[in-house]
Motif scaffolding. Structure first.
Motif, PDB file in Angstrom:
ATOM      1  N   VAL A  10       0.836  -1.201   0.000  1.00  0.00           N
ATOM      2  CA  VAL A  10       0.000   0.000   0.000  1.00  0.00           C
ATOM      3  C   VAL A  10       0.869   1.249   0.000  1.00  0.00           C
ATOM      4  O   VAL A  10       0.593   2.222  -0.704  1.00  0.00           O
ATOM      5  CB  VAL A  10      -0.948  -0.010   1.213  1.00  0.00           C
ATOM      6  CG1 VAL A  10      -1.661   1.339   1.356  1.00  0.00           C
ATOM      7  CG2 VAL A  10      -1.979  -1.117   1.076  1.00  0.00           C
ATOM      8  N   GLY A  11       1.953   1.225   0.780  1.00  0.00           N
ATOM      9  CA  GLY A  11       2.872   2.361   0.802  1.00  0.00           C
ATOM     10  C   GLY A  11       3.507   2.611  -0.548  1.00  0.00           C
ATOM     11  O   GLY A  11       3.691   3.763  -0.961  1.00  0.00           O
ATOM     12  N   SER A  12       3.836   1.533  -1.259  1.00  0.00           N
ATOM     13  CA  SER A  12       4.405   1.678  -2.600  1.00  0.00           C
ATOM     14  C   SER A  12       3.405   2.346  -3.539  1.00  0.00           C
ATOM     15  O   SER A  12       3.770   3.223  -4.337  1.00  0.00           O
ATOM     16  CB  SER A  12       4.805   0.300  -3.143  1.00  0.00           C
ATOM     17  OG  SER A  12       5.356   0.397  -4.437  1.00  0.00           O
ATOM     18  N   PHE A  13       2.133   1.941  -3.436  1.00  0.00           N
ATOM     19  CA  PHE A  13       1.109   2.567  -4.263  1.00  0.00           C
ATOM     20  C   PHE A  13       0.888   4.022  -3.855  1.00  0.00           C
ATOM     21  O   PHE A  13       0.626   4.886  -4.703  1.00  0.00           O
ATOM     22  CB  PHE A  13      -0.189   1.782  -4.168  1.00  0.00           C
ATOM     23  CG  PHE A  13      -1.306   2.354  -5.009  1.00  0.00           C
ATOM     24  CD1 PHE A  13      -1.248   2.322  -6.391  1.00  0.00           C
ATOM     25  CD2 PHE A  13      -2.414   2.933  -4.409  1.00  0.00           C
ATOM     26  CE1 PHE A  13      -2.265   2.852  -7.172  1.00  0.00           C
ATOM     27  CE2 PHE A  13      -3.445   3.456  -5.179  1.00  0.00           C
ATOM     28  CZ  PHE A  13      -3.367   3.425  -6.562  1.00  0.00           C
ATOM     29  N   LEU A  14       1.000   4.308  -2.555  1.00  0.00           N
ATOM     30  CA  LEU A  14       0.861   5.689  -2.090  1.00  0.00           C
ATOM     31  C   LEU A  14       1.911   6.594  -2.729  1.00  0.00           C
ATOM     32  O   LEU A  14       1.642   7.760  -3.028  1.00  0.00           O
ATOM     33  CB  LEU A  14       0.992   5.745  -0.570  1.00  0.00           C
ATOM     34  CG  LEU A  14      -0.251   5.527   0.277  1.00  0.00           C
ATOM     35  CD1 LEU A  14       0.068   5.746   1.741  1.00  0.00           C
ATOM     36  CD2 LEU A  14      -1.392   6.432  -0.156  1.00  0.00           C
ATOM     37  N   ASN A  15       3.120   6.070  -2.919  1.00  0.00           N
ATOM     38  CA  ASN A  15       4.162   6.868  -3.562  1.00  0.00           C
ATOM     39  C   ASN A  15       3.731   7.317  -4.959  1.00  0.00           C
ATOM     40  O   ASN A  15       4.014   8.446  -5.376  1.00  0.00           O
ATOM     41  CB  ASN A  15       5.460   6.062  -3.649  1.00  0.00           C
ATOM     42  CG  ASN A  15       6.191   5.987  -2.329  1.00  0.00           C
ATOM     43  OD1 ASN A  15       6.216   6.958  -1.570  1.00  0.00           O
ATOM     44  ND2 ASN A  15       6.797   4.854  -2.040  1.00  0.00           N
ATOM     45  N   ALA A  44       2.924  11.281  -6.049  1.00  0.00           N
ATOM     46  CA  ALA A  44       3.627  11.878  -7.184  1.00  0.00           C
ATOM     47  C   ALA A  44       2.676  12.352  -8.280  1.00  0.00           C
ATOM     48  O   ALA A  44       2.953  13.349  -8.957  1.00  0.00           O
ATOM     49  CB  ALA A  44       4.627  10.872  -7.761  1.00  0.00           C
ATOM     50  N   ARG A  45       1.536  11.674  -8.452  1.00  0.00           N
ATOM     51  CA  ARG A  45       0.691  11.944  -9.623  1.00  0.00           C
ATOM     52  C   ARG A  45      -0.574  12.738  -9.329  1.00  0.00           C
ATOM     53  O   ARG A  45      -1.011  13.528 -10.168  1.00  0.00           O
ATOM     54  CB  ARG A  45       0.314  10.622 -10.294  1.00  0.00           C
ATOM     55  CG  ARG A  45       1.511   9.844 -10.828  1.00  0.00           C
ATOM     56  CD  ARG A  45       1.063   8.613 -11.598  1.00  0.00           C
ATOM     57  NE  ARG A  45       2.187   7.811 -12.056  1.00  0.00           N
ATOM     58  CZ  ARG A  45       2.078   6.745 -12.841  1.00  0.00           C
ATOM     59  NH1 ARG A  45       0.873   6.347 -13.235  1.00  0.00           N
ATOM     60  NH2 ARG A  45       3.143   6.068 -13.220  1.00  0.00           N
ATOM     61  N   MET A  46      -1.183  12.514  -8.177  1.00  0.00           N
ATOM     62  CA  MET A  46      -2.472  13.158  -7.914  1.00  0.00           C
ATOM     63  C   MET A  46      -2.427  14.686  -7.972  1.00  0.00           C
ATOM     64  O   MET A  46      -3.355  15.300  -8.503  1.00  0.00           O
ATOM     65  CB  MET A  46      -3.029  12.690  -6.565  1.00  0.00           C
ATOM     66  CG  MET A  46      -3.709  11.336  -6.613  1.00  0.00           C
ATOM     67  SD  MET A  46      -4.432  10.890  -5.013  1.00  0.00           S
ATOM     68  CE  MET A  46      -5.220   9.341  -5.444  1.00  0.00           C
ATOM     69  N   LEU A  93       7.729   1.981   4.625  1.00  0.00           N
ATOM     70  CA  LEU A  93       7.944   1.472   5.981  1.00  0.00           C
ATOM     71  C   LEU A  93       6.903   2.019   6.949  1.00  0.00           C
ATOM     72  O   LEU A  93       6.437   1.297   7.846  1.00  0.00           O
ATOM     73  CB  LEU A  93       9.353   1.846   6.460  1.00  0.00           C
ATOM     74  CG  LEU A  93      10.504   1.027   5.870  1.00  0.00           C
ATOM     75  CD1 LEU A  93      11.836   1.636   6.285  1.00  0.00           C
ATOM     76  CD2 LEU A  93      10.422  -0.426   6.336  1.00  0.00           C
ATOM     77  N   LEU A  94       6.540   3.282   6.795  1.00  0.00           N
ATOM     78  CA  LEU A  94       5.530   3.881   7.659  1.00  0.00           C
ATOM     79  C   LEU A  94       4.202   3.136   7.542  1.00  0.00           C
ATOM     80  O   LEU A  94       3.558   2.816   8.551  1.00  0.00           O
ATOM     81  CB  LEU A  94       5.352   5.359   7.300  1.00  0.00           C
ATOM     82  CG  LEU A  94       4.246   6.112   8.056  1.00  0.00           C
ATOM     83  CD1 LEU A  94       4.517   6.104   9.557  1.00  0.00           C
ATOM     84  CD2 LEU A  94       4.126   7.544   7.536  1.00  0.00           C
ATOM     85  N   MET A  95       3.800   2.845   6.305  1.00  0.00           N
ATOM     86  CA  MET A  95       2.539   2.127   6.115  1.00  0.00           C
ATOM     87  C   MET A  95       2.645   0.691   6.614  1.00  0.00           C
ATOM     88  O   MET A  95       1.679   0.135   7.160  1.00  0.00           O
ATOM     89  CB  MET A  95       2.136   2.139   4.653  1.00  0.00           C
ATOM     90  CG  MET A  95       1.301   3.335   4.235  1.00  0.00           C
ATOM     91  SD  MET A  95      -0.100   3.687   5.336  1.00  0.00           S
ATOM     92  CE  MET A  95      -0.949   2.111   5.382  1.00  0.00           C
ATOM     93  N   PHE A 101      -7.990   3.438   5.270  1.00  0.00           N
ATOM     94  CA  PHE A 101      -8.301   4.764   5.802  1.00  0.00           C
ATOM     95  C   PHE A 101      -7.028   5.482   6.252  1.00  0.00           C
ATOM     96  O   PHE A 101      -6.786   6.639   5.890  1.00  0.00           O
ATOM     97  CB  PHE A 101      -9.272   4.612   6.979  1.00  0.00           C
ATOM     98  CG  PHE A 101      -9.491   5.873   7.770  1.00  0.00           C
ATOM     99  CD1 PHE A 101     -10.149   6.965   7.216  1.00  0.00           C
ATOM    100  CD2 PHE A 101      -9.052   5.961   9.086  1.00  0.00           C
ATOM    101  CE1 PHE A 101     -10.360   8.130   7.951  1.00  0.00           C
ATOM    102  CE2 PHE A 101      -9.262   7.109   9.830  1.00  0.00           C
ATOM    103  CZ  PHE A 101      -9.916   8.196   9.261  1.00  0.00           C
ATOM    104  N   VAL A 102      -6.191   4.789   7.012  1.00  0.00           N
ATOM    105  CA  VAL A 102      -4.932   5.378   7.473  1.00  0.00           C
ATOM    106  C   VAL A 102      -4.022   5.685   6.291  1.00  0.00           C
ATOM    107  O   VAL A 102      -3.317   6.700   6.271  1.00  0.00           O
ATOM    108  CB  VAL A 102      -4.244   4.443   8.481  1.00  0.00           C
ATOM    109  CG1 VAL A 102      -2.819   4.910   8.773  1.00  0.00           C
ATOM    110  CG2 VAL A 102      -5.043   4.382   9.780  1.00  0.00           C
ATOM    111  N   ALA A 103      -4.036   4.819   5.276  1.00  0.00           N
ATOM    112  CA  ALA A 103      -3.214   5.055   4.082  1.00  0.00           C
ATOM    113  C   ALA A 103      -3.615   6.363   3.401  1.00  0.00           C
ATOM    114  O   ALA A 103      -2.759   7.135   2.950  1.00  0.00           O
ATOM    115  CB  ALA A 103      -3.348   3.890   3.109  1.00  0.00           C
TER     116      ALA A 103
END
Length: 274
Positions: free
Chosen positions: A18-23, A27-29, A83-85, A117-119
């Motif tokens: 999930v953290g990888s997808f958050l990156n 970057a894009r949103m 790592l945070l996620m 939700f936290v993500a």
């Protein structure tokens, strides 16, 4: 392997992904780019990143924090968010499923929902810090998902007690979050004739109300206001910022929501015990 150990490993793996997808989202949103297509690529040379070079944290270490193609440096922010996620996903698992007997379908479904939700809170916080904006995907568009998730959880465990809010509390929370903060903004504008908060904060508090219920709104705003004031005063003293300098409020609201999710029952017990 014990069930709790297996669940912790699964939570870590899921959180890292999930953290990888958050990156990608971070970057894009802000630039209104799709987070699905095209696939991940190096921001320097634009070459596509192969799956084996896109393993959370591990690839960053193996590649020496450099792109395989152009050797450009890869920011440590990427593995930090992963790592945070991962850590937050494990903490949520141990919080919601402290013993094997509590590893029920309801608890595991709740874990999956609140991990996402936290993500969203983590992703919007980094975006707000960098771009002073909160994407609708992580705020108002997530409100129907939050309400639907609470309804779904109520069907899994119809007799309660609920880990999150009931569907009615979720709906009231979403409406109260939006209308309550709108009233605050309107009052501030009438008094000062200037905007005190952005509409992104309004939509964000509505989203938090959908996932946490109307009862969470005041504690969230309280924690956000106190921490925001402390950080703002520290910046004014340490960096010589003026009183009118603005800080994005989204990260502080997100912190308030995480504090409420993890610690509010304990805080309440301490207050009543005192």
């Amino acid at each position: 392997m014990e069930l709790l150990t297996f669940l912790s490993i699964a939570a870590l793996s899921f959180g890292l992904c999930v953290g990888s997808f958050l990156n990608v989202c971070i970057a894009r949103m802000p630039h209104d780019r799709s987070v699905v297509s095209p696939g991940s690529s190096c921001p320097s040379c634009l070459n596509s990143i192969q799956p084996w070079d896109n393993i959370p944290v591990v690839s960053w270490i193996v590649l020496g924090a450099k792109c395989r193609s152009c050797k450009a440096k890869i920011s440590p922010l990427y593995p930090t968010i992963e790592l945070l996620m991962g850590l937050l996903a494990i903490l949520l698992m141990r919080f919601l499923v402290p013993t094997e007997l509590e590893a029920t379908p309801y608890a595991l479904a709740s874990w999956a929902i609140y991990t996402l939700f936290v993500a969203m809170l983590v992703g919007l916080s980094f975006i707000d810090l960098r771009w002073k904006m909160i994407p609708d995907q992580f705020s108002i568009y997530a409100i129907p998902f939050g309400i639907a998730a609470m309804f779904g959880l109520s069907q899994i465990n119809p007799s309660g007690p609920f880990i999150g809010p009931s569907p009615i509390e979720s709906i009231i929370g979403a409406l109260a979050g939006i209308l309550g903060l709108l009233a605050v903004i309107g009052t501030y504008w009438l008094i000062r004739r200037e905007e005190g908060m952005g509409m992104g904060d309004v939509k964000l508090l509505g989203m938090m109300g959908a996932f946490l219920g109307w009862q969470a709104l005041m504690p969230i705003v309280l924690v956000a206001s106190v921490t925001g004031s402390v950080i703002g005063i520290a910046l004014m003293i340490g960096q010589g910022r003026g009183f009118r300098s603005q800080l994005p409020f989204g990260p502080f609201l997100s912190l308030g929501a995480i504090v409420y999710l993890f610690f509010w029952p304990t805080i309440q017990q301490s207050l009543f015990a005192a």
